[in-house]
Write an enzyme that holds these catalytic residues in place. Structure first.
Site, short mmCIF file in Angstrom:
data_model
loop_
_atom_site.label_atom_id
_atom_site.label_comp_id
_atom_site.label_asym_id
_atom_site.label_seq_id
_atom_site.Cartn_x
_atom_site.Cartn_y
_atom_site.Cartn_z
N GLN A 283 0.83 -1.20 0.00
CA GLN A 283 0.00 0.00 0.00
C GLN A 283 0.87 1.26 0.00
OE1 GLN A 283 -3.14 0.19 -0.50
NE2 GLN A 283 -4.23 -1.53 0.39
N TYR A 312 -5.84 -12.92 -2.22
CA TYR A 312 -5.08 -11.77 -2.77
C TYR A 312 -4.11 -11.26 -1.70
CZ TYR A 312 -9.07 -12.06 -5.94
OH TYR A 312 -10.03 -12.53 -6.79
N GLU A 333 -1.83 -15.86 -3.54
CA GLU A 333 -1.42 -14.73 -4.36
C GLU A 333 -0.91 -15.27 -5.70
OE1 GLU A 333 -0.68 -11.60 -6.14
OE2 GLU A 333 -1.37 -11.22 -4.10
N ASP A 381 -9.04 -8.79 -0.66
CA ASP A 381 -8.55 -7.46 -1.03
C ASP A 381 -8.19 -7.52 -2.52
OD1 ASP A 381 -7.55 -4.93 -1.14
OD2 ASP A 381 -5.76 -5.31 0.06
N CYS A 408 -10.68 -1.27 -3.35
CA CYS A 408 -10.20 0.01 -3.89
C CYS A 408 -11.13 0.50 -5.00
CB CYS A 408 -8.77 -0.14 -4.41
SG CYS A 408 -8.60 -1.37 -5.72
#
Length: 452
Positions: A283, A312, A333, A381, A408
């Protein structure tokens, strides 16, 4: 009859999710940069389509009380700070409203309470990563940002929302590239060497990483460049070359070469140390990411018997933040380097109750179901495109008590929540968090709980 280049008076009645002013006139909806609700303007018509148009402000007849008049308009023109013309309290209110509107219109939820957006005390100079293009402007190598919807580079030294030391590294690197006569990339001609400069900075550690993206392997006098950079910035612990010889908008190519120091930098998030490599996701606003992940942890309300799936999982930032409070964390991932980083990060922090796999979230979810793993909490996420239907169905089918959705992109989150609601889950809490002050982007945490 409206026509191009005509000057008309309009009232701005709303903002789009990307921060453009909205006006209505003669059956057309107009989108206008740098115009805010409550303002009356003289607008020049730039373009007309079937029933929408685009305009620009020629003159303000009245100005919103929420306008930030101090903004350098370069930040609007490049999109670096496309909400910077709105004062910060109004930005936070705007983002909350975006979340409410998406949940109502897309997910069909009218009874959910959205909390006030968590903001920053100082909403500037927060980014811990920058990726800036290198191009020739007026015969000289420059760094900066592209004008919106174009590939015209606007030279910039102060990027407003990046940590000042990152700006300093970029400007110093630019000056050295000029002195060594290294050629900037030319998109049209497909010539030149230096395409992009990427800088990462550890928020707590202060460690710096510089990535030079080049079109070919050989960099003339690279030893001199490295020596000058490391002398000027002793905390520059990692210099990496990335080779991207493709005619593409993607910044990074496949090949990385270490020019100096370490392959990674180290930083801290919620008390855990993380190794961050050049391609891995981390981030960009550490201070607010800690708020975001703390909200996710609080929403999950886990205990020592919980089994958490972290879909994720990136380099493990979320899952490792949960790990010390739960029985086991399973992370998935798709980027191999990030999985390697997450395993190293678990070891680095003395965390052993985690399992990380390299796979798509959908496939890993189905494999864990076959293995009889029964999660009590699933944390997602996803990227901007949101979740796939197959993942949503697979995750709902294992009947976790709670799903924590970090997003997001509130539009795709709302779409996904609609399907979760159909599959027996209810959205009970929503917390917007401002990871990207002065831009239109917003992060949201939602809690979905299984209906009895």
């Amino acid at each position: 009859m409206l026509e191009k280049n005509q000057i008309v008076e309009v009232d701005i009645i709303d903002l789009t999710h990307e921060g453009q002013g909205v006006a209505k006139l003669d059956g057309f909806v107009f989108f206008v940069d740098n115009a805010l609700p409550g303002e009356r303007i003289k607008m020049k018509i730039l373009k007309l389509k079937k029933n929408i148009g685009f305009g620009k402000v020629e003159e303000w007849l009245s100005i919103s009380a929420d306008r930030n008049q101090d903004l350098d308009l370069t930040y609007l023109r490049t999109g670096i700070a496309d909400l910077g013309h709105l004062n910060y309290p109004a930005q936070l209110a705007f983002k909350k409203k975006q979340v409410e509107t998406s949940l109502r219109k897309i997910a069909g939820l009218t009874d959910i309470t959205v909390a006030d957006t968590i903001g920053m005390d100082s909403p500037f100079a927060y980014r811990n990563k920058a990726a800036v293009p290198v191009r020739r402007v007026n015969g000289q190598l420059e760094t900066g940002f592209f004008r919106k919807n174009s590939h015209d580079l606007i030279p910039i030294e102060d990027f407003y929302i990046q940590h000042p030391e990152i700006d300093q590294v970029i400007a110093f690197t630019r000056d050295q590239l000029r002195k060594l006569d290294l050629k900037p990339y030319d998109e049209k001609e497909q010539t030149g060497l230096i395409r992009n400069i990427i800088v990462r900075r550890g928020h707590y550690s202060g460690q710096l990483m510089l990535v030079l993206v080049t079109t070919r392997p050989k960099i003339f006098r690279v030893e001199t460049l490295v020596e000058r950079l490391t002398t000027a910035f002793p905390n520059l612990v990692s210099i990496i070359q990335n080779i991207n010889d493709q005619n593409t908008n993607a910044i990074l190519g496949q090949e990385f070469r270490l020019l100096h120091g370490s392959e990674t930098i180290v930083d801290t998030m919620l008390g855990n140390e993380f190794e961050i490599s050049a391609p891995s996701f981390y981030q960009v606003n550490t201070e607010m990411a800690e708020h975001l992940y703390q909200v996710a942890i609080d929403f999950a309300a886990v205990d020592s018997e919980d089994i958490v799936i972290d879909a994720y999982s990136g380099i493990g930032t979320i899952g490792l933040s949960f790990a010390k409070q739960v029985k086991h964390v399973y992370g998935v991932e798709v980027i191999p380097e990030a999985v390697a980083d997450s395993l190293k990060n678990a070891e680095r922090n003395g965390i052993s109750n985690v399992t990380y796999v390299c796979d798509s979230a959908e496939a890993a979810m189905q494999n864990w179901v076959k293995e009889g793993i029964q999660p009590t909490v699933i944390v997602v996420d996803p990227p901007r495109k949101g979740l796939t239907d197959s993942f949503i169905k697979a995750s709902a089918s294992v009947q976790p008590d709670k799903l924590v959705y970090i997003s997001c992109n509130v539009a795709t989150m709302a779409r996904d929540i609609k399907l979760y609601e159909e599959l027996g889950y209810k959205l009970t809490k929503v917390q917007p968090t401002d990871l990207f002050p002065n831009t239109h982007h917003i992060e949201v945490v939602g809690l979905l709980e299984k209906r009895n």
